[in-house]
Design an enzyme around this catalytic site. Structure first.
Site, mmCIF file in Angstrom:
data_model
loop_
_atom_site.group_PDB
_atom_site.id
_atom_site.type_symbol
_atom_site.label_atom_id
_atom_site.label_comp_id
_atom_site.label_asym_id
_atom_site.label_seq_id
_atom_site.Cartn_x
_atom_site.Cartn_y
_atom_site.Cartn_z
ATOM 1 N N GLY A 52 0.783 -1.238 0.000
ATOM 2 C CA GLY A 52 0.000 0.000 0.000
ATOM 3 C C GLY A 52 0.812 1.284 0.000
ATOM 4 O O GLY A 52 0.415 2.280 -0.599
ATOM 5 N N ASP A 111 -6.044 2.649 10.101
ATOM 6 C CA ASP A 111 -7.460 2.306 10.240
ATOM 7 C C ASP A 111 -7.710 1.845 11.675
ATOM 8 O O ASP A 111 -7.892 2.681 12.564
ATOM 9 C CB ASP A 111 -7.794 1.240 9.189
ATOM 10 C CG ASP A 111 -9.269 0.934 9.112
ATOM 11 O OD1 ASP A 111 -10.057 1.604 9.772
ATOM 12 O OD2 ASP A 111 -9.643 -0.003 8.378
HETATM 13 P P1 5GP Z 1 -5.185 -1.184 10.303
HETATM 14 O O1 5GP Z 1 -4.261 -2.305 10.679
HETATM 15 O O2 5GP Z 1 -4.817 0.136 10.926
HETATM 16 O O3 5GP Z 1 -6.629 -1.551 10.528
HETATM 17 O O4 5GP Z 1 -5.132 -0.988 8.757
HETATM 18 C C1 5GP Z 1 -3.982 -0.609 8.093
HETATM 19 C C2 5GP Z 1 -3.717 -1.508 6.901
HETATM 20 O O5 5GP Z 1 -4.925 -2.043 6.358
HETATM 21 C C3 5GP Z 1 -3.047 -0.715 5.811
HETATM 22 O O6 5GP Z 1 -1.692 -1.055 5.764
HETATM 23 C C4 5GP Z 1 -3.771 -1.160 4.547
HETATM 24 O O7 5GP Z 1 -3.048 -2.178 3.910
HETATM 25 C C5 5GP Z 1 -5.064 -1.741 5.001
HETATM 26 N N1 5GP Z 1 -6.180 -0.797 4.879
HETATM 27 C C6 5GP Z 1 -6.803 -0.130 5.882
HETATM 28 N N2 5GP Z 1 -7.799 0.633 5.410
HETATM 29 C C7 5GP Z 1 -7.790 0.458 4.068
HETATM 30 C C8 5GP Z 1 -8.596 1.006 3.004
HETATM 31 O O8 5GP Z 1 -9.522 1.796 3.175
HETATM 32 N N3 5GP Z 1 -8.270 0.599 1.738
HETATM 33 C C9 5GP Z 1 -7.261 -0.268 1.482
HETATM 34 N N4 5GP Z 1 -7.045 -0.574 0.201
HETATM 35 N N5 5GP Z 1 -6.492 -0.813 2.456
HETATM 36 C C10 5GP Z 1 -6.763 -0.442 3.736
#
Ligand code: 5GP
Ligand code: MG
Length: 192
Positions: A52, A111
């Protein structure tokens, strides 16, 4: 999994949530802040979360004036548009030379907080001289684990986004802007 032909027909163009111009401006602001905080110091080791942060990394490093090195790690907390409770770190962070280094951990979007927290813990355990975290996008939502990145580019609503390196089913990464992916375009399938 390959996107279905139906997806290609029903989602030919996604409306932008963050424009190319806004991204460029905020990447410049982040680079200026990072450069200010690391002026005249040790070379910076940037550890970027693949895939990403690929485009963000490429743009950010070209705005940074100081000596730096890059390492890539892969992690995922999503399959498609569905949250997974656990983060999978797909590379051995242990193989990176972290001890004594000034490290900047870089991800595209924050996120739940699980991914950045898990990687921060992995890196911290390897004894860096300093560790900071940077995300281009931060979703406005309660975190499942408390983490405040040192550098945040833009706040966005709690929606699933693609573009500027971010994917669904490995698609859409090449968009120069960030777009909300309409539910109709996810087809309810595992997106990877
Ligand atoms: P977290 O672990 O904070 O929930 O999410 C972070 C990871 O989840 C990021 O590195 C990304 O790969 C993925 N991610 C989180 N939100 C999104 C989103 O809205 N779109 C996409 N494509 N990937 C996301
Ligand atoms: Mg993904």
């Amino acid at each position: 999994m390959m996107p279905k032909d139906d997806d290609r027909r029903s989602c030919p163009h996604l409306p932008e949530l963050v424009s190319e111009g806004d991204i460029r401006k905020r990447v410049g602001d982040l680079a200026a802040a990072i450069a200010r905080d690391h002026a005249g110091g040790e070379p910076l080791l940037i550890v970027a979360v693949m895939k990403g942060a690929l485009v963000f990394l490429a743009d950010l490093i070209r705005r940074l004036p100081m000596p730096l090195e890059i390492e890539l790690v892969s992690a995922r907390s999503y399959r498609g548009a569905h949250r997974q409770p656990q983060v999978e770190i797909l590379d051995d962070v242990g193989s990176l030379q972290i001890a004594g280094r000034h490290v900047l951990l870089l991800d595209c979007v924050l996120d739940s907080g699980h991914t950045l927290t898990a990687l921060r813990e992995e890196i911290t355990a390897r004894g860096p001289a300093a560790l900071k975290t940077c995300v281009l996008l931060s979703k406005v939502r309660p975190r499942e684990v408390a983490i405040e990145p040192d550098y945040v580019g833009l706040e966005i609503p709690d929606v699933f986004v693609v573009g500027y390196g971010l994917d669904h089913g490995n698609r859409w990464r090449h968009l120069p802007y960030v777009a909300e992916l309409p539910k109709a375009c996810t087809s309810g399938e595992d997106g990877r």
